[in-house]
Design a protein around this motif. Structure first.
Motif, PDB file in Angstrom:
ATOM      1  N   THR A  77       0.825  -1.208   0.000  1.00  0.00           N
ATOM      2  CA  THR A  77       0.000   0.000   0.000  1.00  0.00           C
ATOM      3  C   THR A  77       0.857   1.254   0.000  1.00  0.00           C
ATOM      4  O   THR A  77       0.579   2.214  -0.731  1.00  0.00           O
ATOM      5  CB  THR A  77      -0.934   0.001   1.225  1.00  0.00           C
ATOM      6  OG1 THR A  77      -1.772  -1.158   1.187  1.00  0.00           O
ATOM      7  CG2 THR A  77      -1.794   1.256   1.241  1.00  0.00           C
ATOM      8  N   ALA A  78       1.911   1.247   0.815  1.00  0.00           N
ATOM      9  CA  ALA A  78       2.810   2.404   0.862  1.00  0.00           C
ATOM     10  C   ALA A  78       3.477   2.629  -0.485  1.00  0.00           C
ATOM     11  O   ALA A  78       3.589   3.766  -0.963  1.00  0.00           O
ATOM     12  CB  ALA A  78       3.868   2.206   1.947  1.00  0.00           C
ATOM     13  N   ALA A  79       3.927   1.553  -1.125  1.00  0.00           N
ATOM     14  CA  ALA A  79       4.594   1.683  -2.423  1.00  0.00           C
ATOM     15  C   ALA A  79       3.638   2.244  -3.475  1.00  0.00           C
ATOM     16  O   ALA A  79       4.007   3.113  -4.275  1.00  0.00           O
ATOM     17  CB  ALA A  79       5.148   0.329  -2.867  1.00  0.00           C
ATOM     18  N   VAL A  80       2.394   1.755  -3.492  1.00  0.00           N
ATOM     19  CA  VAL A  80       1.414   2.215  -4.478  1.00  0.00           C
ATOM     20  C   VAL A  80       1.059   3.679  -4.255  1.00  0.00           C
ATOM     21  O   VAL A  80       1.044   4.490  -5.196  1.00  0.00           O
ATOM     22  CB  VAL A  80       0.150   1.340  -4.424  1.00  0.00           C
ATOM     23  CG1 VAL A  80      -0.962   1.950  -5.273  1.00  0.00           C
ATOM     24  CG2 VAL A  80       0.454  -0.071  -4.900  1.00  0.00           C
ATOM     25  N   THR A  81       0.762   4.051  -3.017  1.00  0.00           N
ATOM     26  CA  THR A  81       0.320   5.421  -2.746  1.00  0.00           C
ATOM     27  C   THR A  81       1.437   6.437  -2.964  1.00  0.00           C
ATOM     28  O   THR A  81       1.203   7.521  -3.505  1.00  0.00           O
ATOM     29  CB  THR A  81      -0.219   5.541  -1.315  1.00  0.00           C
ATOM     30  OG1 THR A  81       0.776   5.056  -0.379  1.00  0.00           O
ATOM     31  CG2 THR A  81      -1.492   4.725  -1.141  1.00  0.00           C
ATOM     32  N   VAL A  82       2.657   6.091  -2.576  1.00  0.00           N
ATOM     33  CA  VAL A  82       3.769   7.023  -2.773  1.00  0.00           C
ATOM     34  C   VAL A  82       4.095   7.161  -4.258  1.00  0.00           C
ATOM     35  O   VAL A  82       4.410   8.259  -4.736  1.00  0.00           O
ATOM     36  CB  VAL A  82       5.007   6.565  -1.968  1.00  0.00           C
ATOM     37  CG1 VAL A  82       6.242   7.366  -2.367  1.00  0.00           C
ATOM     38  CG2 VAL A  82       4.749   6.732  -0.484  1.00  0.00           C
ATOM     39  N   THR A  83       4.022   6.071  -5.014  1.00  0.00           N
ATOM     40  CA  THR A  83       4.238   6.154  -6.456  1.00  0.00           C
ATOM     41  C   THR A  83       3.181   7.041  -7.106  1.00  0.00           C
ATOM     42  O   THR A  83       3.494   7.856  -7.990  1.00  0.00           O
ATOM     43  CB  THR A  83       4.205   4.755  -7.086  1.00  0.00           C
ATOM     44  OG1 THR A  83       5.248   3.959  -6.510  1.00  0.00           O
ATOM     45  CG2 THR A  83       4.412   4.825  -8.586  1.00  0.00           C
ATOM     46  N   THR A  84       1.933   6.907  -6.673  1.00  0.00           N
ATOM     47  CA  THR A  84       0.858   7.754  -7.200  1.00  0.00           C
ATOM     48  C   THR A  84       1.121   9.219  -6.901  1.00  0.00           C
ATOM     49  O   THR A  84       1.021  10.089  -7.784  1.00  0.00           O
ATOM     50  CB  THR A  84      -0.494   7.334  -6.605  1.00  0.00           C
ATOM     51  OG1 THR A  84      -0.727   5.950  -6.873  1.00  0.00           O
ATOM     52  CG2 THR A  84      -1.624   8.157  -7.186  1.00  0.00           C
ATOM     53  N   ALA A  85       1.474   9.502  -5.639  1.00  0.00           N
ATOM     54  CA  ALA A  85       1.747  10.887  -5.256  1.00  0.00           C
ATOM     55  C   ALA A  85       2.976  11.429  -5.965  1.00  0.00           C
ATOM     56  O   ALA A  85       3.032  12.610  -6.322  1.00  0.00           O
ATOM     57  CB  ALA A  85       1.941  10.977  -3.737  1.00  0.00           C
TER      58      ALA A  85
END
Length: 407
Positions: A16-24
């Motif tokens: 989840t952290a990897a996905v959200t930070v990549t999105t941001a």
């Protein structure tokens, strides 16, 4: 029993952290792109600046990614992931509050590009260390699907925020979203260490920069041609006779299918044992064929080319990262910092080169050249795989054992 319960939770937090930070991390660049009509009219800047801003973002990402491995070793992956999200928040806040001229926009995109560049390898390392080996393919697929997700978020910002409230409000809300992402990244203790004890792949071997630079060159060609698809498909479709509204819907559908293709490919990687870098090369080559369809000027072929292109030629990023990290056990940040740098450089130069060819020639010429470069990129990936596997004795031994068992 307790450890078994914590393991999925830790891996879920890491993914989840990897996905959200990549999105941001990529959201600032895509917000500038989709809000350009309102932004340029307000600030009185010309359309040529958009290409410069996108190039500045991805070029800075490419350069900063090369140093991400060192930064992760010094600060730790979780801190760098948080730093990436915080940088994106500050960049979008700067655009929302103080953007009055070209200099501020360029500076903001450079800062955002730096954060995105260090955040990508850091999140790759986070997945490699925290997600079990049999779920990493899906995790990398979800992470790379975050890029089309950021495009979707940026697109939604137009009717819901930018038109009624203004483009500055949209950037402000983007900054708030990025800050929430930073605050949601759990600490090392809560993250767990599910992947730390995962056995290395048979293909794991020594760290060799030379083959990785060759692979980065192949991925740069793939990223350049793929980003040209994302940047110029709508204008190509309109030039081919498709209505602008229909072209926008088609772009959204194709992008969504491409995101799904990234996730499905990652899910398959966890279940099917095969030579995934060769699959990446095949995706690039098939994508090249689809790009050739875009240059035909035939409406039906343009639509087919878009869907196939998004699902093949621009859907390999997660698979390539999965293969690289499996071949460099415990060195995901260092290895992917090189390949991520190549991808960032290609993403920056691809649309610029495509635009130059279109200006000098036509869409047909530009897409034909793009198709050829995609095929060449696939061939370079095949060469890089050969160089990477040359020093993998465990893989050679495993092949011999399987051959002996079949005999």
């Amino acid at each position: 029993m307790r450890a078994r319960r914590e393991r999925p939770a830790g891996s879920a937090r890491a993914a989840t952290a990897a996905v959200t930070v990549t999105t941001a991390g990529v959201l600032p660049a895509y917000l500038v792109g989709v809000l350009w009509v309102q932004l340029s009219a307000d600030l009185g800047v010309g359309p040529s600046l958009l290409g410069l801003l996108v190039a500045a973002f991805f070029a800075t990402s490419a350069v900063s990614a090369l140093f991400a491995g060192t930064l992760v070793r010094r600060l730790g992956g979780i801190r760098v992931v948080r730093l990436s999200g915080l940088t994106a928040a500050l960049a979008m806040l700067g655009v929302a509050v103080v953007a009055r001229d070209t200099a501020v926009l360029v500076a903001a995109l450079v800062v955002a590009g730096w954060g995105n560049g260090v955040g990508q390898p850091a999140s790759n390392d986070l997945i490699a260390r925290s997600v079990p080996a049999d779920r990493q393919g899906l995790a990398y697929g979800l992470k790379q699907a975050a890029i089309p997700l950021s495009t979707l978020l940026a697109g939604v910002a137009i009717p819901l925020v930018a038109i009624p409230l203004g483009w500055r409000t949209a950037f402000g809300l983007g900054a708030v979203l990025a800050l929430l992402v930073v605050l949601s990244v759990p600490g090392a203790r809560r993250m767990g260490s599910a992947g730390a004890s995962a056995p290395p792949s048979e293909a794991a071997g020594p760290f060799r920069r030379g083959p990785l630079y060759v692979l980065a060159a192949g991925l740069a060609l793939g990223a350049g041609t793929g980003n040209a698809l994302g940047s110029f498909f709508v204008s190509t479709a309109v030039a081919g006779g498709i209505a602008p509204a229909t072209a926008g819907v088609l772009a959204a559908v194709a992008s969504g299918l491409g995101a799904l293709a990234r996730v499905v490919a990652g899910w398959l990687a966890d279940r099917v044992r095969t030579r995934w870098l060769l699959v990446v090369a095949a995706q690039m080559s098939l994508g090249g064929l689809s790009y050739a369809l875009l240059g035909t000027g035939v409406e039906a072929l343009i639509a087919v080319g878009a869907v196939v292109g998004y699902c093949t030629g621009w859907a390999w990023a997660g698979l390539s990262t999965y293969a690289i990290t499996r071949m460099h056990h415990g060195m995901a940040a260092q290895a992917t910092s090189i390949t991520q740098g190549g991808m960032g450089l290609g993403a920056a130069l691809g649309p610029l080169a495509f635009g130059a060819v279109v200006s000098a020639g036509s869409y047909a010429v530009a897409w034909t050249a793009t198709a050829a470069l995609a095929v060449v990129g696939g061939l370079v990936v095949v060469l890089a795989r050969h160089l990477l596997l040359r020093d993998r004795p465990a893989l050679v031994a495993a092949h011999r054992r399987r051959a002996a068992a079949r005999a």
